[in-house]
Design an enzyme around this catalytic site. Structure first.
Site, PDB file in Angstrom:
ATOM      1  N   HIS A 191       0.498  -1.425   0.119  1.00  0.00           N
ATOM      2  CA  HIS A 191       0.069   0.315   0.619  1.00  0.00           C
ATOM      3  C   HIS A 191       0.561   1.013   0.271  1.00  0.00           C
ATOM      4  CE1 HIS A 191       1.186  -0.664   4.260  1.00  0.00           C
ATOM      5  NE2 HIS A 191       0.978   0.302   4.212  1.00  0.00           N
ATOM      6  N   ASP A 192       2.098   1.207   0.813  1.00  0.00           N
ATOM      7  CA  ASP A 192       3.076   2.514   1.013  1.00  0.00           C
ATOM      8  C   ASP A 192       3.615   2.530  -0.452  1.00  0.00           C
ATOM      9  OD1 ASP A 192       1.779   4.422   2.821  1.00  0.00           O
ATOM     10  OD2 ASP A 192       2.890   2.889   4.229  1.00  0.00           O
ATOM     11  N   LYS A 195       6.129   5.806  -1.133  1.00  0.00           N
ATOM     12  CA  LYS A 195       6.661   6.309  -0.847  1.00  0.00           C
ATOM     13  C   LYS A 195       8.136   6.286  -1.678  1.00  0.00           C
ATOM     14  CE  LYS A 195       4.561   6.725   4.094  1.00  0.00           C
ATOM     15  NZ  LYS A 195       3.935   6.415   4.625  1.00  0.00           N
ATOM     16  N   HIS A 220       1.384   9.770  -1.792  1.00  0.00           N
ATOM     17  CA  HIS A 220       2.347   8.312  -2.547  1.00  0.00           C
ATOM     18  C   HIS A 220       0.936   6.661  -3.215  1.00  0.00           C
ATOM     19  CE1 HIS A 220       1.028   8.216   1.992  1.00  0.00           C
ATOM     20  NE2 HIS A 220       0.773   6.570   1.374  1.00  0.00           N
ATOM     21  N   HIS A 244      -6.068   4.751   0.946  1.00  0.00           N
ATOM     22  CA  HIS A 244      -5.890   4.181   1.859  1.00  0.00           C
ATOM     23  C   HIS A 244      -5.731   5.761   2.646  1.00  0.00           C
ATOM     24  CE1 HIS A 244      -1.461   4.110   0.738  1.00  0.00           C
ATOM     25  NE2 HIS A 244      -1.328   4.469   2.125  1.00  0.00           N
ATOM     26  N   HIS A 245      -5.802   6.838   2.644  1.00  0.00           N
ATOM     27  CA  HIS A 245      -5.299   7.768   3.288  1.00  0.00           C
ATOM     28  C   HIS A 245      -6.688   8.843   3.335  1.00  0.00           C
ATOM     29  CE1 HIS A 245      -1.870   7.164   4.863  1.00  0.00           C
ATOM     30  NE2 HIS A 245      -1.433   6.971   4.214  1.00  0.00           N
ATOM     31  N   ASP A 273      -3.992  -0.061   9.512  1.00  0.00           N
ATOM     32  CA  ASP A 273      -3.285   0.804   9.578  1.00  0.00           C
ATOM     33  C   ASP A 273      -2.720   1.821  11.098  1.00  0.00           C
ATOM     34  OD1 ASP A 273      -0.911   1.656   8.515  1.00  0.00           O
ATOM     35  OD2 ASP A 273      -1.854   3.077   6.940  1.00  0.00           O
TER      36      ASP A 273
HETATM   37 FE   LIG Z   1       0.441   5.397   3.588  1.00  0.00          FE
END
Ligand SMILES: [Fe+2]
Length: 327
Positions: A191-192, A195, A220, A244-245, A273
């Protein structure tokens, strides 16, 4: 596009009848394949543990373990589940074929084996295996990249794997289909991944971020979606990565989605998370215990951030876990 044919492909041939075993071995070796002959099911299974096998031809009726049992075992082990298995059977009843399908067999051949049919099946299944290997390779590159990004931050060690585990458990509790659970398992890891585009001095900055730095971080999810989008097998993972944010009240990023318009799988990963971040040591605070973490999350629900129902369900999942496996 055709897959390159490799003469080094290794084929396991298990049959307790020496004559059949030798015939199949000769036939396949003649075509340049490397053959691993086995006399029974137990030996076949043992070979799977020690050798790199590209395809298995299993007689159904064998001593020790039947072809069904070997097939079932191979298909339930993540390390071998993608190896094509062909069951060779003298039985013609539909129920045996059904049993074979239930065990995960990819194909069947009837005895006496027709030479041309055998070679055609072997060739086509090996071609399929070649593509699956390529796909697995691409997926594992993405997962390794994601884990190496995670490893840059000593405070997040093990975070991605816990996220995978927790979100699959929550999806299971909600009765979501296998497709969503697979997406969450992958989403937990990648998911990240976006980054990768965030410079380290921003990613690891201990103090508060400037508005400009926050802007970079907030890219990201979209970057991650772009990185993973060429992989068709990741299409159900993309909404998780992108959203997801987001927050229930629309104050999240990147799209400011609200409530149920945020995909359910993204809301699941987000719930997990947030919990995992709260229960992990950070440079500016110690890890919270379960009670403390859910108290913070409930305050944030009141602020309009998280999905109350999912937080409730996830709390039940966590409380059912033995204390020692919660982290
Ligand atoms: Fe994230």
């Amino acid at each position: 596009m055709t897959a390159p044919e490799s003469p080094q492909k290794s084929i396991l041939v298990a049959d307790d009848d020496a004559a059949v075993r030798e015939l199949l071995t000769l036939l396949l070796e003649d075509r340049g394949y490397s053959v691993l002959p086995c006399e029974n099911g137990a030996e076949a299974l043992q070979r799977f543990e020690t050798e790199q096998i590209d395809l298995a031809l299993l007689d159904v009726m064998m001593p020790n373990l039947t072809g069904f049992e070997v097939c079932e075992s191979v298909k339930s082990d993540p390390a071998t589940r993608l190896v094509p298995v062909v069951l060779i059977t003298g039985l013609s009843q539909a129920e045996d074929r059904i049993r074979g399908i239930e065990c995960g067999a990819d194909d069947f051949l009837s005895k006496p084996v027709n030479k041309e049919e055998l070679l055609a099946r072997v060739k086509s299944l090996l071609r399929l295996k070649h593509f699956t290997d390529e796909l697995e390779h691409a997926e594992s590159v993405l997962c390794s990249l994601a884990l190496s990004i995670e490893a840059k931050d000593p405070y997040t060690e093990g975070h991605c794997e816990r996220l995978s585990k927790y979100s699959v458990a929550l999806a299971g509790r909600l009765g979501l289909p296998e497709e969503d659970r697979v997406a969450l398992r992958r989403g937990g890891i990648v998911h990240d991944i976006g980054k990768v585009a965030v410079p380290e001095h921003i990613l690891l900055k201990p103090g508060p971020l400037t508005a400009e730095e926050r802007g970079v971080i907030e890219q990201h999810p979209a970057v991650g979606e772009r990185v993973c989008s060429p992989l068709k097998s990741f299409r159900h993972v993309l909404p998780i990565i992108r959203h997801h944010h987001e927050r229930q009240d629309g104050s999240g990023y990147p799209d400011g989605l609200q409530g149920r318009s945020i995909p359910l799988t993204a809301r699941i990963l987000q719930t997990v998370d947030v919990y995992d971040a709260l229960t992990t040591d950070r440079p500016y605070r110690k890890a919270l215990r379960t009670d403390g973490a859910f108290e913070v999350m409930r305050n944030e629900i009141r602020r309009g951030w998280w999905d109350r129902e999912l937080v409730d369900e996830f709390e039940a999942v966590v409380r059912e876990m033995p204390q020692e496996v919660r982290k």
